[in-house]
Design a protein around this motif. Structure first.
Motif, PDB file in Angstrom:
ATOM      1  N   SER A  71       0.857  -1.195   0.000  1.00 59.35           N
ATOM      2  CA  SER A  71       0.000   0.000   0.000  1.00 59.35           C
ATOM      3  C   SER A  71       0.889   1.238   0.000  1.00 59.35           C
ATOM      4  CB  SER A  71      -0.934   0.016   1.210  1.00 59.35           C
ATOM      5  OG  SER A  71      -0.183   0.012   2.420  1.00 59.35           O
ATOM      6  N   ILE A  72       0.354   2.338  -0.566  1.00 58.29           N
ATOM      7  CA  ILE A  72       1.108   3.591  -0.686  1.00 58.29           C
ATOM      8  C   ILE A  72       0.283   4.717  -0.076  1.00 58.29           C
ATOM      9  CG2 ILE A  72       2.071   5.268  -2.318  1.00 58.29           C
ATOM     10  CD1 ILE A  72       2.651   2.960  -4.203  1.00 58.29           C
ATOM     11  N   SER A  73       0.952   5.544   0.714  1.00 59.80           N
ATOM     12  CA  SER A  73       0.280   6.682   1.358  1.00 59.80           C
ATOM     13  C   SER A  73       1.186   7.920   1.235  1.00 59.80           C
ATOM     14  CB  SER A  73       0.009   6.378   2.823  1.00 59.80           C
ATOM     15  OG  SER A  73      -0.586   7.479   3.462  1.00 59.80           O
ATOM     16  N   PRO A  74       0.621   9.029   0.740  1.00 59.08           N
ATOM     17  CA  PRO A  74      -0.733   9.188   0.194  1.00 59.08           C
ATOM     18  C   PRO A  74      -0.808   8.605  -1.221  1.00 59.08           C
ATOM     19  CG  PRO A  74       0.462  11.246   0.026  1.00 59.08           C
ATOM     20  CD  PRO A  74       1.373  10.296   0.754  1.00 59.08           C
ATOM     21  N   SER A  75      -2.026   8.232  -1.611  1.00 59.95           N
ATOM     22  CA  SER A  75      -2.229   7.672  -2.935  1.00 59.95           C
ATOM     23  C   SER A  75      -2.518   8.787  -3.931  1.00 59.95           C
ATOM     24  CB  SER A  75      -3.384   6.669  -2.899  1.00 59.95           C
ATOM     25  OG  SER A  75      -4.575   7.302  -2.456  1.00 59.95           O
ATOM     26  N   GLY A  76      -2.641   8.411  -5.194  1.00 53.93           N
ATOM     27  CA  GLY A  76      -2.946   9.392  -6.215  1.00 53.93           C
ATOM     28  C   GLY A  76      -1.699  10.140  -6.664  1.00 53.93           C
ATOM     29  N   VAL A  77      -1.897  11.333  -7.228  1.00 56.55           N
ATOM     30  CA  VAL A  77      -0.792  12.167  -7.712  1.00 56.55           C
ATOM     31  C   VAL A  77      -0.217  12.950  -6.546  1.00 56.55           C
ATOM     32  CG1 VAL A  77      -0.113  13.994  -9.304  1.00 56.55           C
ATOM     33  CG2 VAL A  77      -1.857  12.327  -9.986  1.00 56.55           C
ATOM     34  N   ASN A  78       1.111  12.844  -6.365  1.00 57.90           N
ATOM     35  CA  ASN A  78       1.784  13.514  -5.257  1.00 57.90           C
ATOM     36  C   ASN A  78       2.561  14.721  -5.765  1.00 57.90           C
ATOM     37  OD1 ASN A  78       1.587  11.632  -2.702  1.00 57.90           O
ATOM     38  ND2 ASN A  78       1.865  10.289  -4.475  1.00 57.90           N
ATOM     39  N   ALA A  79       2.512  15.777  -4.986  1.00 58.75           N
ATOM     40  CA  ALA A  79       3.276  16.971  -5.329  1.00 58.75           C
ATOM     41  C   ALA A  79       4.753  16.740  -5.020  1.00 58.75           C
ATOM     42  CB  ALA A  79       2.758  18.166  -4.534  1.00 58.75           C
ATOM     43  N   PRO A  80       5.639  17.358  -5.738  1.00 60.58           N
ATOM     44  CA  PRO A  80       7.065  17.226  -5.435  1.00 60.58           C
ATOM     45  C   PRO A  80       7.364  17.690  -4.016  1.00 60.58           C
ATOM     46  CG  PRO A  80       6.728  18.243  -7.587  1.00 60.58           C
ATOM     47  CD  PRO A  80       5.386  18.192  -6.925  1.00 60.58           C
ATOM     48  N   GLY A  81       8.287  16.977  -3.363  1.00 57.71           N
ATOM     49  CA  GLY A  81       8.676  17.316  -2.006  1.00 57.71           C
ATOM     50  C   GLY A  81       7.880  16.615  -0.931  1.00 57.71           C
ATOM     51  N   ARG A  82       6.829  15.924  -1.272  1.00 54.74           N
ATOM     52  CA  ARG A  82       6.016  15.242  -0.260  1.00 54.74           C
ATOM     53  C   ARG A  82       6.730  13.983   0.238  1.00 54.74           C
ATOM     54  NH1 ARG A  82      -0.355  15.057  -1.409  1.00 54.74           N
ATOM     55  NH2 ARG A  82      -0.238  14.650   0.829  1.00 54.74           N
ATOM     56  N   VAL A  83       6.325  13.536   1.425  1.00 51.08           N
ATOM     57  CA  VAL A  83       6.826  12.281   1.996  1.00 51.08           C
ATOM     58  C   VAL A  83       5.869  11.159   1.592  1.00 51.08           C
ATOM     59  CG1 VAL A  83       7.391  11.017   4.095  1.00 51.08           C
ATOM     60  CG2 VAL A  83       7.921  13.472   3.924  1.00 51.08           C
ATOM     61  N   ILE A  84       6.397  10.154   0.949  1.00 45.94           N
ATOM     62  CA  ILE A  84       5.577   9.013   0.500  1.00 45.94           C
ATOM     63  C   ILE A  84       6.023   7.779   1.276  1.00 45.94           C
ATOM     64  CG2 ILE A  84       4.911   7.559  -1.446  1.00 45.94           C
ATOM     65  CD1 ILE A  84       5.457   9.911  -3.277  1.00 45.94           C
TER      66      ILE A  84
ATOM     67  N   SER B  28       8.569   8.590  -9.689  1.00 47.74           N
ATOM     68  CA  SER B  28       7.385   8.003 -10.300  1.00 47.74           C
ATOM     69  C   SER B  28       7.747   6.646 -10.902  1.00 47.74           C
ATOM     70  CB  SER B  28       6.829   8.930 -11.384  1.00 47.74           C
ATOM     71  OG  SER B  28       6.411  10.155 -10.830  1.00 47.74           O
ATOM     72  N   GLY B  29       6.813   5.704 -10.795  1.00 49.61           N
ATOM     73  CA  GLY B  29       7.066   4.385 -11.356  1.00 49.61           C
ATOM     74  C   GLY B  29       6.203   3.318 -10.714  1.00 49.61           C
ATOM     75  N   VAL B  30       6.485   2.060 -11.058  1.00 47.37           N
ATOM     76  CA  VAL B  30       5.730   0.904 -10.566  1.00 47.37           C
ATOM     77  C   VAL B  30       6.552   0.207  -9.500  1.00 47.37           C
ATOM     78  CG1 VAL B  30       4.712  -1.311 -11.177  1.00 47.37           C
ATOM     79  CG2 VAL B  30       4.523   0.628 -12.757  1.00 47.37           C
ATOM     80  N   TYR B  31       5.946  -0.024  -8.325  1.00 45.82           N
ATOM     81  CA  TYR B  31       6.643  -0.589  -7.174  1.00 45.82           C
ATOM     82  C   TYR B  31       6.010  -1.931  -6.774  1.00 45.82           C
ATOM     83  CZ  TYR B  31       9.001   3.907  -6.450  1.00 45.82           C
ATOM     84  OH  TYR B  31       9.774   5.026  -6.598  1.00 45.82           O
ATOM     85  N   SER B  32       6.837  -2.790  -6.205  1.00 44.58           N
ATOM     86  CA  SER B  32       6.373  -4.050  -5.627  1.00 44.58           C
ATOM     87  C   SER B  32       7.346  -4.455  -4.524  1.00 44.58           C
ATOM     88  CB  SER B  32       6.300  -5.170  -6.689  1.00 44.58           C
ATOM     89  OG  SER B  32       7.592  -5.472  -7.177  1.00 44.58           O
ATOM     90  N   CYS B  33       6.969  -5.470  -3.739  1.00 41.86           N
ATOM     91  CA  CYS B  33       7.864  -5.940  -2.689  1.00 41.86           C
ATOM     92  C   CYS B  33       7.702  -7.453  -2.521  1.00 41.86           C
ATOM     93  CB  CYS B  33       7.625  -5.218  -1.360  1.00 41.86           C
ATOM     94  SG  CYS B  33       5.943  -5.370  -0.727  1.00 41.86           S
TER      95      CYS B  33
ATOM     96  N   TYR C 209       1.388  -4.960  -7.906  1.00 42.08           N
ATOM     97  CA  TYR C 209       2.137  -3.769  -8.323  1.00 42.08           C
ATOM     98  C   TYR C 209       1.326  -2.514  -8.018  1.00 42.08           C
ATOM     99  CZ  TYR C 209       5.084  -7.115 -10.771  1.00 42.08           C
ATOM    100  OH  TYR C 209       5.916  -8.157 -11.063  1.00 42.08           O
ATOM    101  N   MET C 210       2.029  -1.472  -7.538  1.00 42.88           N
ATOM    102  CA  MET C 210       1.404  -0.182  -7.253  1.00 42.88           C
ATOM    103  C   MET C 210       2.202   0.910  -7.962  1.00 42.88           C
ATOM    104  SD  MET C 210      -1.236  -0.615  -5.216  1.00 42.88           S
ATOM    105  CE  MET C 210      -1.491   0.959  -4.410  1.00 42.88           C
ATOM    106  N   ARG C 211       1.463   1.916  -8.490  1.00 41.41           N
ATOM    107  CA  ARG C 211       2.119   3.003  -9.220  1.00 41.41           C
ATOM    108  C   ARG C 211       2.181   4.262  -8.346  1.00 41.41           C
ATOM    109  NH1 ARG C 211       3.340   4.241 -14.402  1.00 41.41           N
ATOM    110  NH2 ARG C 211       2.387   2.290 -15.144  1.00 41.41           N
ATOM    111  N   ILE C 212       3.328   4.891  -8.341  1.00 41.09           N
ATOM    112  CA  ILE C 212       3.514   6.187  -7.682  1.00 41.09           C
ATOM    113  C   ILE C 212       3.656   7.249  -8.770  1.00 41.09           C
ATOM    114  CG2 ILE C 212       5.099   7.602  -6.310  1.00 41.09           C
ATOM    115  CD1 ILE C 212       5.690   5.219  -4.600  1.00 41.09           C
ATOM    116  N   VAL C 213       2.875   8.331  -8.655  1.00 39.12           N
ATOM    117  CA  VAL C 213       2.920   9.436  -9.616  1.00 39.12           C
ATOM    118  C   VAL C 213       3.298  10.709  -8.869  1.00 39.12           C
ATOM    119  CG1 VAL C 213       1.639  10.785 -11.315  1.00 39.12           C
ATOM    120  CG2 VAL C 213       1.174   8.335 -11.047  1.00 39.12           C
ATOM    121  N   VAL C 214       4.397  11.318  -9.278  1.00 38.76           N
ATOM    122  CA  VAL C 214       4.842  12.600  -8.712  1.00 38.76           C
ATOM    123  C   VAL C 214       4.702  13.656  -9.801  1.00 38.76           C
ATOM    124  CG1 VAL C 214       6.728  13.871  -7.633  1.00 38.76           C
ATOM    125  CG2 VAL C 214       6.452  11.420  -7.188  1.00 38.76           C
TER     126      VAL C 214
END
Length: 416
Positions: free
Chosen positions: A285-298, A342-347, A364-369
């Motif tokens: 799981s990813i927090s926060p989800s959706g499109v993240n602004a630059p500089g945020r903590v993910i 930004s990209g596709v993550y897994s563990c 797989y989960m996608r992170i968008v910055v």
């Protein structure tokens, strides 16, 4: 089996009892055929007055009375039919069923009740009946301090009551004693594939010695393998690993096909190691989800029942971070998100011990910055007031680079 039904008159007279057979029809047909044949010879054997044989059955006892019709009955003679009513005993060999020539071995026979007399039997030797009275316990031990080749073979045991010797147990299962012959050098053993083997895989164990035309036996505690005749100097055993108990120590030995109970010394033991089953993949799981602004903590959390394991984070299939799992999982942090994150993550997880036992990968989960060079767009509605159902609304969305046409309600999900 016969039963007697009373007729009439003095029941002390055995002739006033009617015998009835409780045996099967097949048995009675055979008996009738035999009696008809014997009847032709009866006149040549029996003298007048005619002798009658009367059978009186009470439970397991059979009473035989030979009576002349003109005389008083003779004294009764009791014929006892032994019954097997006790459960079969358990038979075992200590310390091992494979014994060196001249070594010692003990056969142990265990029943359920005290006050029994035990008997040991060897297959092929009907006159060998070794008795042992055990008045108090339930176990009889038959020691052999010096084993010879003749002691190899298959053994069974049984017991009977000391006070009523007509009451016997059923026969035990057989157990074998195999005498190791020093004239046969111990064989060699090998395993393929070497190393760990997973459940469901096939393994091949090869045994070979210095004599041709031998019969090889694969030995493992708690499992029986059929013997294999050699194809020259050796033999091959192939089987599938179906449970955890298939792992463990294996050895092999061989013997002449004509002397199955005189065998070689066992080979050196070989360990078959089973690999652990791969645990299910973690959840991600990813927090926060959706499109993240630059500089945020993910924060990326990988959750699993993976205590004492390592958690690994992948981006685009490439491992980028690794942490020790804590209880039910672990967390990875991107402290200052950039567009490059930004990209596709897994563990997935793996054991700390070597060789590692890997889990399946997670979903797989996608992170968008968001990209800094693109300012956020503007948005407006054609009506700033409330609208009723069925009314058409227009939504405008624009940026600094172009002035796109108004979006209809059906096109609001399409990016521009």
């Amino acid at each position: 089996m016969l039963a007697l039904l009373p007729k009439k008159g003095d029941l002390h007279d055995l002739l006033n009892w009617r015998p009835i057979s409780l045996l099967s029809t097949d048995y009675k047909i055979v008996v009738k055929a035999i009696s008809l044949r014997l009847g032709r010879l009866a006149g040549l054997v029996l003298q007048e007055p005619e002798l009658r044989l009367v059978l009186s059955v009470y439970a397991n006892d059979v009473l035989l009375v030979v009576q002349d019709p003109g005389d008083l009955p003779s004294d009764p003679v009791q014929l006892v039919v032994a019954g097997r009513e006790f459960p079969k005993p358990t038979i075992s060999v200590s310390p091992s069923r494979v014994v060196a020539l001249g070594g010692s071995v003990t056969i142990r026979c265990e029943g359920l009740y005290p006050g029994m007399e035990f008997f040991l039997h060897k297959a092929g030797h009907p006159k060998l009946h070794v008795p042992l009275v055990v008045p108090n316990g339930t176990v009889a031990e038959f020691p052999n301090p010096s084993v010879s080749r003749e002691h190899g073979g298959s053994y069974t045991c049984e017991y009977r009551s000391i006070t009523d010797q007509s009451r016997w147990s059923y026969l035990s299962n057989p157990v074998e004693i195999i005498v190791a012959d020093p004239s046969y050098p111990k064989p060699n053993i090998s395993l393929r594939p070497s190393g760990g083997v997973s459940l469901g895989k096939w393994v091949t164990i090869r045994c070979w010695g210095q004599h041709q035309g031998m019969r090889f036996v694969l030995n493992k505690e708690g499992r029986h393998f059929p013997p294999v005749d050699s194809d020259g100097f050796g033999a091959v055993f192939s089987f599938s690993i179906v449970c955890q108990e298939d792992g463990g120590s294996y050895s092999c030995s061989y013997h002449s096909r004509s002397e199955p109970f005189a065998v070689s010394y066992p080979s050196d033991p070989m360990e078959l190691v089973l690999r652990e089953l791969p645990p299910p993949g973690p959840s991600i799981s990813i927090s926060p989800s959706g499109v993240n602004a630059p500089g945020r903590v993910i924060t990326i959390r990988c959750q699993c029942w993976c205590e004492a394991r390592r958690l690994l984070l992948y981006k685009g299939g490439i491992r980028i971070q690794e942490v020790d799992a804590d209880g039910d999982g672990g967390e990875f942090t991107i402290p200052n998100a950039r567009q490059a994150d930004s990209g596709v993550y897994s563990c997935r997880s793996r054991s700390r011990a070597e060789p590692p036992n890997w889990s399946d990968p997670s979903d797989y989960m996608r992170i968008v910055v968001a990209e800094l060079s693109y300012p956020k767009p503007s948005i407006s509605l054609s009506s700033s007031r409330g609208v009723t159902l069925g009314v058409t609304m227009t939504v405008w969305c624009w940026d600094l680079y172009q002035n796109p046409p108004p979006l209809s309600p059906d096109s609001t999900l399409s990016p521009h």
